[in-house]
Design a protein around this motif. Structure first.
Motif, PDB file in Angstrom:
ATOM      1  N   VAL A 388       0.827  -1.205   0.000  1.00 24.57           N
ATOM      2  CA  VAL A 388       0.000   0.000   0.000  1.00 24.57           C
ATOM      3  C   VAL A 388       0.861   1.254   0.000  1.00 24.57           C
ATOM      4  O   VAL A 388       0.549   2.244  -0.668  1.00 24.57           O
ATOM      5  CB  VAL A 388      -0.946  -0.006   1.220  1.00 24.57           C
ATOM      6  CG1 VAL A 388      -1.677   1.318   1.348  1.00 24.57           C
ATOM      7  CG2 VAL A 388      -1.950  -1.144   1.107  1.00 24.57           C
ATOM      8  N   LYS A 396      -2.416  -0.980  -5.625  1.00 26.69           N
ATOM      9  CA  LYS A 396      -3.381  -0.577  -4.590  1.00 26.69           C
ATOM     10  C   LYS A 396      -4.785  -1.048  -4.931  1.00 26.69           C
ATOM     11  O   LYS A 396      -5.547  -1.463  -4.044  1.00 26.69           O
ATOM     12  CB  LYS A 396      -3.343   0.941  -4.420  1.00 26.69           C
ATOM     13  CG  LYS A 396      -2.033   1.444  -3.834  1.00 26.69           C
ATOM     14  CD  LYS A 396      -2.011   2.961  -3.715  1.00 26.69           C
ATOM     15  CE  LYS A 396      -0.669   3.429  -3.151  1.00 26.69           C
ATOM     16  NZ  LYS A 396      -0.578   4.893  -3.061  1.00 26.69           N
ATOM     17  N   HIS A 400      -7.056  -3.504  -2.714  1.00 24.21           N
ATOM     18  CA  HIS A 400      -8.434  -3.119  -2.405  1.00 24.21           C
ATOM     19  C   HIS A 400      -9.403  -4.257  -2.701  1.00 24.21           C
ATOM     20  O   HIS A 400     -10.299  -4.575  -1.901  1.00 24.21           O
ATOM     21  CB  HIS A 400      -8.802  -1.868  -3.215  1.00 24.21           C
ATOM     22  CG  HIS A 400     -10.201  -1.394  -2.987  1.00 24.21           C
ATOM     23  ND1 HIS A 400     -10.917  -0.695  -3.925  1.00 24.21           N
ATOM     24  CD2 HIS A 400     -11.040  -1.541  -1.928  1.00 24.21           C
ATOM     25  CE1 HIS A 400     -12.122  -0.432  -3.449  1.00 24.21           C
ATOM     26  NE2 HIS A 400     -12.214  -0.925  -2.236  1.00 24.21           N
ATOM     27  N   LYS A 404     -11.708  -6.334   0.093  1.00 28.48           N
ATOM     28  CA  LYS A 404     -13.178  -6.401   0.042  1.00 28.48           C
ATOM     29  C   LYS A 404     -13.655  -7.840   0.127  1.00 28.48           C
ATOM     30  O   LYS A 404     -14.647  -8.150   0.811  1.00 28.48           O
ATOM     31  CB  LYS A 404     -13.689  -5.755  -1.245  1.00 28.48           C
ATOM     32  CG  LYS A 404     -13.663  -4.233  -1.222  1.00 28.48           C
ATOM     33  CD  LYS A 404     -14.471  -3.640  -2.365  1.00 28.48           C
ATOM     34  CE  LYS A 404     -15.955  -3.885  -2.184  1.00 28.48           C
ATOM     35  NZ  LYS A 404     -16.757  -3.191  -3.198  1.00 28.48           N
ATOM     36  N   TRP A 419      -6.980  -6.658   7.202  1.00 27.41           N
ATOM     37  CA  TRP A 419      -7.479  -6.013   5.988  1.00 27.41           C
ATOM     38  C   TRP A 419      -8.358  -4.802   6.275  1.00 27.41           C
ATOM     39  O   TRP A 419      -8.533  -3.946   5.417  1.00 27.41           O
ATOM     40  CB  TRP A 419      -8.258  -7.019   5.144  1.00 27.41           C
ATOM     41  CG  TRP A 419      -7.403  -8.128   4.649  1.00 27.41           C
ATOM     42  CD1 TRP A 419      -7.333  -9.407   5.118  1.00 27.41           C
ATOM     43  CD2 TRP A 419      -6.448  -8.047   3.579  1.00 27.41           C
ATOM     44  NE1 TRP A 419      -6.417 -10.134   4.423  1.00 27.41           N
ATOM     45  CE2 TRP A 419      -5.853  -9.327   3.460  1.00 27.41           C
ATOM     46  CE3 TRP A 419      -6.038  -7.038   2.719  1.00 27.41           C
ATOM     47  CZ2 TRP A 419      -4.882  -9.608   2.510  1.00 27.41           C
ATOM     48  CZ3 TRP A 419      -5.077  -7.312   1.770  1.00 27.41           C
ATOM     49  CH2 TRP A 419      -4.499  -8.578   1.675  1.00 27.41           C
ATOM     50  N   LEU A 423      -8.378  -1.424   4.109  1.00 30.27           N
ATOM     51  CA  LEU A 423      -9.548  -1.041   3.322  1.00 30.27           C
ATOM     52  C   LEU A 423     -10.029   0.352   3.717  1.00 30.27           C
ATOM     53  O   LEU A 423     -10.441   1.145   2.860  1.00 30.27           O
ATOM     54  CB  LEU A 423     -10.662  -2.070   3.526  1.00 30.27           C
ATOM     55  CG  LEU A 423     -11.896  -1.926   2.630  1.00 30.27           C
ATOM     56  CD1 LEU A 423     -11.513  -2.029   1.165  1.00 30.27           C
ATOM     57  CD2 LEU A 423     -12.935  -2.983   2.982  1.00 30.27           C
ATOM     58  N   LEU A 426      -7.749   2.760   1.883  1.00 28.82           N
ATOM     59  CA  LEU A 426      -7.854   2.792   0.427  1.00 28.82           C
ATOM     60  C   LEU A 426      -9.206   3.302  -0.054  1.00 28.82           C
ATOM     61  O   LEU A 426      -9.284   3.995  -1.066  1.00 28.82           O
ATOM     62  CB  LEU A 426      -7.610   1.384  -0.135  1.00 28.82           C
ATOM     63  CG  LEU A 426      -6.181   0.847   0.035  1.00 28.82           C
ATOM     64  CD1 LEU A 426      -6.108  -0.592  -0.469  1.00 28.82           C
ATOM     65  CD2 LEU A 426      -5.179   1.718  -0.697  1.00 28.82           C
ATOM     66  N   GLU A 427     -10.269   2.966   0.652  1.00 21.65           N
ATOM     67  CA  GLU A 427     -11.605   3.384   0.249  1.00 21.65           C
ATOM     68  C   GLU A 427     -12.455   3.515   1.507  1.00 21.65           C
ATOM     69  O   GLU A 427     -12.890   2.519   2.079  1.00 21.65           O
ATOM     70  CB  GLU A 427     -12.228   2.373  -0.715  1.00 21.65           C
ATOM     71  CG  GLU A 427     -13.652   2.683  -1.128  1.00 21.65           C
ATOM     72  CD  GLU A 427     -13.827   4.099  -1.655  1.00 21.65           C
ATOM     73  OE1 GLU A 427     -14.629   4.853  -1.067  1.00 21.65           O
ATOM     74  OE2 GLU A 427     -13.132   4.445  -2.632  1.00 21.65           O
ATOM     75  N   ASP A 430     -15.996   1.696   1.736  1.00 23.24           N
ATOM     76  CA  ASP A 430     -15.910   0.249   1.939  1.00 23.24           C
ATOM     77  C   ASP A 430     -15.378  -0.073   3.327  1.00 23.24           C
ATOM     78  O   ASP A 430     -15.794  -1.055   3.956  1.00 23.24           O
ATOM     79  CB  ASP A 430     -14.998  -0.374   0.880  1.00 23.24           C
ATOM     80  CG  ASP A 430     -15.589  -0.274  -0.521  1.00 23.24           C
ATOM     81  OD1 ASP A 430     -16.825  -0.138  -0.629  1.00 23.24           O
ATOM     82  OD2 ASP A 430     -14.823  -0.327  -1.504  1.00 23.24           O
TER      83      ASP A 430
END
Length: 791
Positions: A388, A396, A400, A404, A419, A423, A426-427, A430
């Motif tokens: 990351v 990345k 991601h 998920k 994770w 997560l 990154l988002e 989510d």
């Protein structure tokens, strides 16, 4: 303090005289009393955990003499006595503290007086009182204590002799090099001189051999010529040897290396003084140099950047293959090589990305391949953090997608938990979805999964959470959603109430800090969307303590804003010309607007008042123009006036005052009072229109609702039903404005004003007509009276 105590105990300073241990011991000597107490207690706890001692004196002695983390003295008297008197401690702990207290006697205090002063602290422990009573009697020398003291003194003398011997050796070697450099660097002695000089650097404190090649140290002691000769000598060492890689050594020797390889490492560092040294290396030499990388104990050596730029293939052949071998070992938890990659330069770290992705996609990190779940989780965490941190957009996106899938039902175990922070980083959407799935199956509790997650993700300043509430992905709407989640699962009424004094924070403390950090992030949002979210937050009963926190933040920001006020030269010229300065803060802008509205009130009382002309105006647009013109006339260079300015969401304000000295603005919303508007409608206008629509921008936090009337009117109070005149109506609206200010934590300023355009005094003609009517009435009254009398 616990880490420091353990480090000093493991250093075995009686035999190991490393500079790091000496520096740590020296730093501890200057600690304040509170920190000294923590270190003493940590040292005792560590020793008791691994070698319990029931004898109070022996327990004290090993803390005060052999291998002592620090020397106790009068500076420690206060906390020692406090610990001795602490009835929350065990009797065994207090007995040991009594041994400490007995030996900390202030100057000029008699022995018996000293013992007597200790008695009030142990009145609840008869055995300890008896110990003091016995000590007050004439004593024979304590053989055990004297033995400990003799051993401690002998150890100190041994240290002094070793230091003197090392110093003498260094001086002798130094003189030989200075007096005859040609001889010591001759062909037959060059390597031996380099070896001895490098060993001498071991005694140089901060400039020891651990730092490899140190030209500055050599030049300071021997001059540039000797440094150049030594450089050439040590450069030859690394090509004459071939260090084994970790994967090539037997299992019992994987964590070891030969001392002479360190001299080779110093030789590479010396050669790397040449900026183009890597370009001159052959493929074989590059691969040989890379074998020395693992010997560097504090991360990748600086010269690796040069080799990586020219010999990337060699880096993959040697270090890349070594990384794969290390990842495939089933017994390693924390990988030193992964740590070096993570904290190395981006150019070097990117060379390892393909191998790390291949290992991740192979799924070797999943349970089943290794029984040690903790070790596997640590390894996976390091790999994902590197991917990351140093991976490109495709990498990345790949991480991601994996995250998920792994969190489709939330985090269930140690591996899937890795994770979630990834997560979240990154988002954000989510990540919050996954967090909600993780904690929703569990009821809110003082301690529980939700507490742990909010602690690690948002509250533990020393943790490894990868979430950043200030990143662009955390929109105001998402922050509000996260805040609601925090308040539902880390409930304020479950918070721990701490007494004054020091304490060790736990997961709950960090979770509360995380909740606070989230709310602070909401309050720090800017723009129309952020303003709308703050309004929602203020109206939500879930955030009962929002107002108090917002008030504190508002005061802090107001203080920062006031401190930041600085006038330019042009502002001072304006002060000299007009007698006032342009506003630089929100409150100054608000005060200026109020002042100009006061000026309009005064203007309506003048003989040349525009009152009569304005009273003829029924069109709100024309009235706005007249008021704007009056404000512009009185601007004095402090502000400009704008009508029907459009906000970011296409809403038109009535009148906007813009400071000429800063970006601050004040908004005036005009309402012509002759139109049928109830007091309740106008109250709603303050928040729904003036605040929510026109004051969303950070620099538009001062507003006024301005009403005008031109005839006698009354209104009904929306709650009590009482009859209100203009003054009563404005007072009601100002109460609502004050309520909103408090509700929004003082982050804005509001007021309501009224312009009474009714005639202030009757005209002369009206007065004359009134006198005539009065005279006629008297005459008619007299006539009626006379007729009545005659009748």
């Amino acid at each position: 303090m616990r880490s420091a105590a353990i480090a000093l105990r493991l250093a075995e300073r009686e035999y190991d005289h490393s500079e790091h241990a000496k520096q740590l011991a020296a730093a501890i000597a200057g600690l304040p009393p509170d920190a000294r107490r923590l270190l003493f207690e940590a040292d005792d706890a560590f020793l008791q955990a691994h070698h319990p001692q029931t004898d109070s004196f022996k327990r004290y002695a090993r803390l005060a003499f052999r291998g002592a983390a620090m020397q106790l003295g009068t500076i420690d008297a206060d906390w020692v006595l406090a610990s001795l008197a602490d009835r929350g401690r065990s009797a065994e702990d207090r007995a040991m503290m009594l041994e400490v207290a007995i030996r900390i006697r202030r100057d000029n205090v008699e022995w018996t007086d000293h013992l007597a002063a200790l008695k009030p602290h142990i009145v609840d422990l008869p055995d300890l009182l008896e110990r003091l009573h016995q000590l007050a009697k004439p004593q024979k020398p304590n053989a055990e204590e004297r033995r400990w003291q003799r051993e401690d003194a002998r150890r100190k003398k041994q240290e002094e002799r070793r230091d003197m011997k090392a110093h003498a050796s260094w001086v002798m070697f130094w003189r030989e090099i200075i007096n005859d450099p040609e001889a010591v660097f001759g062909a037959d002695r060059s390597e031996n001189t380099a070896w001895n000089l490098w060993h001498a650097m071991e005694r140089s404190g901060n400039e020891s051999r651990a730092s490899g090649w140190n030209r500055r140290f050599i030049e300071r002691h021997f001059g540039k010529e000797v440094a150049d000769r030594l450089r050439l000598a040590v450069m030859a060492f690394w090509r004459k040897d071939r260090p084994t890689l970790r994967s090539e050594r037997p299992e019992t020797e994987k964590g070891t290396f030969l001392t002479r390889w360190q001299l080779g490492l110093a030789g590479i560092a010396a050669e790397a003084e040449d900026p183009k040294w890597a370009e001159k290396l052959s493929q074989y030499e590059a691969e040989l140099a890379l074998r020395y990388v693992s010997i560097e104990l504090s991360g990748f050596p600086a010269w690796l950047v040069g080799i990586a730029a020219v010999h990337a293939e060699a880096v993959d052949t040697v270090l890349g293959a070594e990384l794969t071998a290390e990842l495939d070992e089933p017994t390693i938890g924390h990988s030193g090589m992964l740590q070096d990659i993570q904290y190395g330069t981006p150019d070097v770290a990117r060379l390892f990305i393909p191998r790390l992705r291949a290992w991740l996609d192979a799924g070797k990190w999943r349970l089943g391949n290794n029984d040690d779940e903790t070790a596997r989780a640590n390894r996976l965490r390091q790999v994902v953090q590197i991917l990351v941190q140093h991976g490109d957009a495709d990498t990345k996106a790949h991480i991601h997608a994996i995250a998920k899938v792994e969190l489709v039902e939330g985090a269930k175990d140690a591996l899937s938990s890795i994770w979630l922070p990834v997560l979240m980083r990154l988002e954000a959407t989510d990540g919050i979805d996954a967090l909600e799935k993780t904690i929703k199956p569990h009821a809110p509790a003082k301690f529980g999964p939700a507490t742990n997650w909010f602690s690690s993700l948002f509250g533990d300043r020393h943790g490894h959470g990868e979430t950043y509430l200030s990143t662009a992905g955390f929109t105001p709407e998402l922050l509000l959603r996260l805040a609601r989640l925090a308040y539902q699962y880390v409930r304020p009424y479950d918070d721990i109430v701490r007494d004054e004094g020091s304490f060790a924070p736990n997961a709950r403390d960090y979770a509360e800090r995380g909740r606070s950090n989230i709310v602070d992030a909401v309050l720090s949002t800017t723009g129309p969307e952020g303003w709308a979210i703050k309004l929602k937050l203020a109206d939500d009963p879930l955030f009962a303590d929002f107002k108090d926190r917002a008030l504190v933040m508002a005061r802090e920001r107001a203080a920062e804003e006031a401190d930041a006020a600085a006038f330019a030269e042009a502002d001072i010229v304006a002060l000299d010309r007009y007698g006032e300065l342009p506003p630089l803060t929100r409150d100054e802008m608000f005060a200026l607007m109020a002042d100009r509205l006061d000026d309009i009130d005064d203007a309506l009382l003048r003989d040349d008042s525009p009152r009569a002309a304005w009273a003829l105006i029924d069109d709100e647009k024309i009235m706005r123009q007249q008021i704007a013109r009056e404000l512009r006339t009185n601007a004095n260079g402090a502000y400009t006036v704008d009508q029907e300015a459009v906000t970011a969401d296409e809403k038109e304000t009535d009148i906007r005052l813009r400071s000429s000295g800063s970006e601050h603005e004040a908004i005036i919303e005009l309402k012509v009072g002759e139109k049928e508007r109830s007091a309740a409608d106008l109250k709603a206008t303050i928040k729904d229109q003036l605040v929510a629509k026109y004051m969303a921008a950070e620099n538009n936090r001062g507003g006024c609702l301005l009403l005008t009337i031109k005839s006698a009117r009354t209104w009904l109070h929306p709650e009590s039903g009482a009859v209100l005149d203009l003054a009563g109506r404005v007072g009601l609206l100002n109460e609502e404005a004050a309520r909103i200010e408090q509700e929004m934590g003082g982050s804005l300023r509001l007021m309501a004003r009224g312009l009474d355009l009714r005639p202030r005094l009757p005209t002369e003609r009206a007065k004359s007509r009134g006198h005539q009517q009065t005279a006629t009435s008297r005459k008619n009254g007299d006539l009626l009276n006379s007729r009545t009398k005659r009748g």
